[in-house]
Design a protein around this motif. Sequence first.
Motif, PDB file in Angstrom:
ATOM      1  N   VAL A  80       0.832  -1.200   0.000  1.00  0.00           N
ATOM      2  CA  VAL A  80       0.000   0.000   0.000  1.00  0.00           C
ATOM      3  C   VAL A  80       0.865   1.248   0.000  1.00  0.00           C
ATOM      4  CG1 VAL A  80      -1.635   1.344   1.376  1.00  0.00           C
ATOM      5  CG2 VAL A  80      -2.011  -1.096   1.021  1.00  0.00           C
ATOM      6  N   ILE A  81       1.909   1.247   0.827  1.00  0.00           N
ATOM      7  CA  ILE A  81       2.792   2.415   0.881  1.00  0.00           C
ATOM      8  C   ILE A  81       3.494   2.613  -0.467  1.00  0.00           C
ATOM      9  CG2 ILE A  81       4.876   3.330   1.959  1.00  0.00           C
ATOM     10  CD1 ILE A  81       3.973   1.996   4.558  1.00  0.00           C
ATOM     11  N   LEU A  82       4.004   1.503  -1.035  1.00  0.00           N
ATOM     12  CA  LEU A  82       4.668   1.616  -2.340  1.00  0.00           C
ATOM     13  C   LEU A  82       3.702   2.117  -3.407  1.00  0.00           C
ATOM     14  CD1 LEU A  82       6.857  -1.628  -2.367  1.00  0.00           C
ATOM     15  CD2 LEU A  82       7.595   0.721  -1.948  1.00  0.00           C
ATOM     16  N   ALA A  83       2.476   1.594  -3.388  1.00  0.00           N
ATOM     17  CA  ALA A  83       1.480   2.044  -4.367  1.00  0.00           C
ATOM     18  C   ALA A  83       1.142   3.513  -4.149  1.00  0.00           C
ATOM     19  CB  ALA A  83       0.221   1.187  -4.267  1.00  0.00           C
ATOM     20  N   SER A  84       1.091   3.930  -2.882  1.00  0.00           N
ATOM     21  CA  SER A  84       0.783   5.332  -2.589  1.00  0.00           C
ATOM     22  C   SER A  84       1.893   6.243  -3.083  1.00  0.00           C
ATOM     23  CB  SER A  84       0.572   5.510  -1.078  1.00  0.00           C
ATOM     24  OG  SER A  84      -0.483   4.698  -0.618  1.00  0.00           O
TER      25      SER A  84
ATOM     26  N   THR B 101      -2.937  11.339  -0.527  1.00  0.00           N
ATOM     27  CA  THR B 101      -2.127  10.123  -0.465  1.00  0.00           C
ATOM     28  C   THR B 101      -2.068   9.582   0.958  1.00  0.00           C
ATOM     29  OG1 THR B 101      -0.795  10.925  -2.316  1.00  0.00           O
ATOM     30  CG2 THR B 101       0.126   9.154  -0.999  1.00  0.00           C
ATOM     31  N   VAL B 102      -1.854  10.467   1.930  1.00  0.00           N
ATOM     32  CA  VAL B 102      -1.808  10.040   3.335  1.00  0.00           C
ATOM     33  C   VAL B 102      -3.137   9.416   3.742  1.00  0.00           C
ATOM     34  CG1 VAL B 102      -1.597  10.845   5.709  1.00  0.00           C
ATOM     35  CG2 VAL B 102      -0.036  11.716   3.951  1.00  0.00           C
ATOM     36  N   LEU B 103      -4.246  10.058   3.332  1.00  0.00           N
ATOM     37  CA  LEU B 103      -5.562   9.521   3.667  1.00  0.00           C
ATOM     38  C   LEU B 103      -5.774   8.141   3.070  1.00  0.00           C
ATOM     39  CD1 LEU B 103      -8.345   9.927   4.951  1.00  0.00           C
ATOM     40  CD2 LEU B 103      -9.077  11.075   2.838  1.00  0.00           C
ATOM     41  N   ILE B 104      -5.366   7.988   1.832  1.00  0.00           N
ATOM     42  CA  ILE B 104      -5.523   6.673   1.173  1.00  0.00           C
ATOM     43  C   ILE B 104      -4.693   5.614   1.880  1.00  0.00           C
ATOM     44  CG2 ILE B 104      -5.039   5.423  -0.962  1.00  0.00           C
ATOM     45  CD1 ILE B 104      -5.780   7.949  -2.500  1.00  0.00           C
ATOM     46  N   VAL B 105      -3.461   5.988   2.262  1.00  0.00           N
ATOM     47  CA  VAL B 105      -2.602   5.021   2.963  1.00  0.00           C
ATOM     48  C   VAL B 105      -3.259   4.570   4.269  1.00  0.00           C
ATOM     49  CG1 VAL B 105      -0.407   4.753   4.172  1.00  0.00           C
ATOM     50  CG2 VAL B 105      -0.471   5.822   1.916  1.00  0.00           C
ATOM     51  N   LEU B 106      -3.765   5.543   5.041  1.00  0.00           N
ATOM     52  CA  LEU B 106      -4.397   5.200   6.313  1.00  0.00           C
ATOM     53  C   LEU B 106      -5.614   4.305   6.114  1.00  0.00           C
ATOM     54  CD1 LEU B 106      -4.176   8.647   8.168  1.00  0.00           C
ATOM     55  CD2 LEU B 106      -2.745   6.621   8.511  1.00  0.00           C
ATOM     56  N   VAL B 107      -6.425   4.633   5.100  1.00  0.00           N
ATOM     57  CA  VAL B 107      -7.619   3.819   4.852  1.00  0.00           C
ATOM     58  C   VAL B 107      -7.239   2.401   4.458  1.00  0.00           C
ATOM     59  CG1 VAL B 107      -9.617   3.533   3.340  1.00  0.00           C
ATOM     60  CG2 VAL B 107      -9.091   5.787   4.287  1.00  0.00           C
ATOM     61  N   PHE B 108      -6.278   2.278   3.532  1.00  0.00           N
ATOM     62  CA  PHE B 108      -5.918   0.942   3.079  1.00  0.00           C
ATOM     63  C   PHE B 108      -5.207   0.145   4.177  1.00  0.00           C
ATOM     64  CE2 PHE B 108      -6.851   2.451  -1.156  1.00  0.00           C
ATOM     65  CZ  PHE B 108      -7.292   1.300  -1.790  1.00  0.00           C
ATOM     66  N   VAL B 109      -4.393   0.804   4.972  1.00  0.00           N
ATOM     67  CA  VAL B 109      -3.737   0.087   6.064  1.00  0.00           C
ATOM     68  C   VAL B 109      -4.774  -0.421   7.070  1.00  0.00           C
ATOM     69  CG1 VAL B 109      -2.224   0.366   8.071  1.00  0.00           C
ATOM     70  CG2 VAL B 109      -1.526   1.236   5.833  1.00  0.00           C
ATOM     71  N   GLY B 110      -5.764   0.434   7.402  1.00  0.00           N
ATOM     72  CA  GLY B 110      -6.808  -0.001   8.325  1.00  0.00           C
ATOM     73  C   GLY B 110      -7.605  -1.162   7.770  1.00  0.00           C
TER      74      GLY B 110
END
Length: 772
Positions: A39-43, A308-317
């Motif tokens: 997820v981080i790499l994709a972000s 991007t930060v929001l997407i990372v947090l959502v996908f990590v959760g």
Amino acid sequence: MANWSSMFLNKLGKKRRTNTRTYFFKLIWLGCISVCIPVILASVAYYQFSTHRMQKYIQAESDSSLTIMKDRAETVLQEIEQDSLQLANDPFIQQEFTNPQDESGLLKLDILKKIALVKNFNSFISEIYLYNSTNNEVISNEYGSIEKEYYKYKQNIDELLAIKRPTQWTQLKGKEGYITFYRQLPLIGTEGPKGVLGFEIEAAKLSTFMETDAVMLTGDQGLMIVKLNDPFGIERNPQVNQAEETARLQGIAMIKASDQNSGIFVAEGIDGKPAQYHYVKNVFSRTYVSVTPEQVITDQLSWIREMTVLIVLVFVGVGILLTYITSKRAYTPIGQLISHSRSLRGHGVEPKEDELDIIKESLDYLSNETEKLESYVQNMEPSLREKFLFKLLSGDYTANQTLLQDCLAYGIGVGFTSVVLVVDADHIYKEKRFLPEEKGIVAFSLANVMQELLNQHSLEGYVIPYQGRGVAILQFKPEMEQQTMKELTSNYAYAMIEAFHKYLSFEVNVCIGRFYPYIADVPVSYKEAIHALQYRIFRDAEPLLFIDDFEHGKTQSLLRYPVELQEAILHALEQEDLPTAIQHFEKFTEILRHSQSYVFIYQSYHIFLSAFIVSVEKQGANVVDIMEHNFFGQLRNKQTSKEMTDWFEESLFPVYLWLTKNDREASGESAIQWVCQYIHNNYGNDLSLVHCAERVGVSPSYLSRLFKKKVGKNFLEYVVETKIGQAERLLKDTDQSISEVATAIGYSERNFIRIFQRHVRMTPGQFRSQFR
């Protein structure tokens, strides 16, 4: 391997049995890490992609704004320059300098009217003034006609006269907010300027028309219009003296010093912070610059970072939640892997007893398929490169960015100097070694030999068969001297000529375009090489043709079509004297070749062919038969002077003799039959040879000769005999008087009696008495 796997499975199973909860938590953490990293790499990839797209958008907006500003400004500035030139050429203004003594004042009044007319037609012009140093007077639409010392801006006139350039855009002292276009007068002369014609343009109106906040700078290098733009409408702090601040920018100095016509770079902006400079120069010594602060770009990218930060947090959760749920069901990854290996059976993998062997075989199978795919792609690469080169030579690339991307994809160098060679085989169709529809085979043979020789000469380049010819694109390092490049190209060309003659018995022409430093100019070099092929029409003895040798060596000699030789050739053909016709035609060809003009030679042959067809028709040939030969289509296929000469002498001239001989006989028979029938049907009218010749479409002299040959008597004798024969019938079968009979056959009574008595040996009355 199998023992190790068994030990690992037993140990893993034992650990799971002894401490299931600890293993479960470790599995969750392993799953979370596995989810977070992609997820981080994709972000990060998404952020880079979005940033790149946003930068391209900002650049596109800047390009569009700069183009609109340039187009609008050029519309106004060129119109003003054209008005200035027309006004300077006006007879009244020229008279002002040649005869400045105008006591009546009418000349100055006329000039004022002209100036006012030009000013009123252009709303951007604030003032137009004309100064003549001979009488030291200024004529202005603002002040009328006054002496220079009373003119408010007299120091500006002295400043304009001191400039060594005859025309220029400039900014004068004391006229802030205006730009001046001046033209020193008179236009023709060597004594220096005697006056000046000035146009004052209000910069604010021009900026309003361009719909942009623009700063106009002038100097020795011409006019520079700088747009301090902000594509997203962020307000800037106003500058006290924007023009002076802009002129002192390092980026402006770099643009002035650059010899490139356009470019994009980053330098310090007007607010002291980095800014993006985009400039375009044109042929009128005007430069258009767009300055966009880097801060504008940075501010517009902030929302991308937040998103991007929001997407990372959502996908990590979501990943943590899914990991927790799936780990309860799939807590043994080896079991999952083995289950997946079973699904690969039947796709080229033989079943095995050991499941780990199945996984290994599956991976080996995928590796083999990958190698096959790579081999297939490598085999396809040359054909894809050829398609790219076809597209490049045809000039289908309209965007340089697309061209550069394709060059990178197919391994074509872009930082080299390129030149195109075109090889065309001569006379192979005439010698019947190949058919015209076999051009592809000929081109393929040429390209194979050219590629082999290219490798032998250790030259960089590409060879392809193209449009029935062999085409080579040679590339040289940019630091190499042009003379060296030309020598290497010539050596390669002569090696091809010799090889084709020695091994394939081909006589070829090698035509070479010019050298260009940009890959985008390869189509231009190709067209020049094709253009050089045309010069074979008068230089067919030279197998190597450089376009520069012809373009630089053109002479402006007087060209005259040899009409007297044309008449001599056609006259010889009419007399069926083929050797004499060929002798005159060789002189005709030699005169055309000395002209060294492809257009003149090509059109002269077409003119001669037109006269040839007209002559054949006059000789009695059938027009349909002439057109069926498609003479002009055959001529278009001839490229060299020798090909044309051979075609005329060996094919066309014999066809002339055949057509005139056969068609004359066939058409002559029908023409004589028609004329005889026409005489019988119209014996009561005046029958002339000229009239009958026009009706059958031949010349009177030809009809006279043909009539004598076919009928055995001349035209007049036949007409008279026909009329007398009709008169005899009327005298025997009717009661018409002798006068009425004479009128019926188109004679007067006196002439009828005289002609009748000469042919019948008795008078009409005696004939009626004897035979009735």
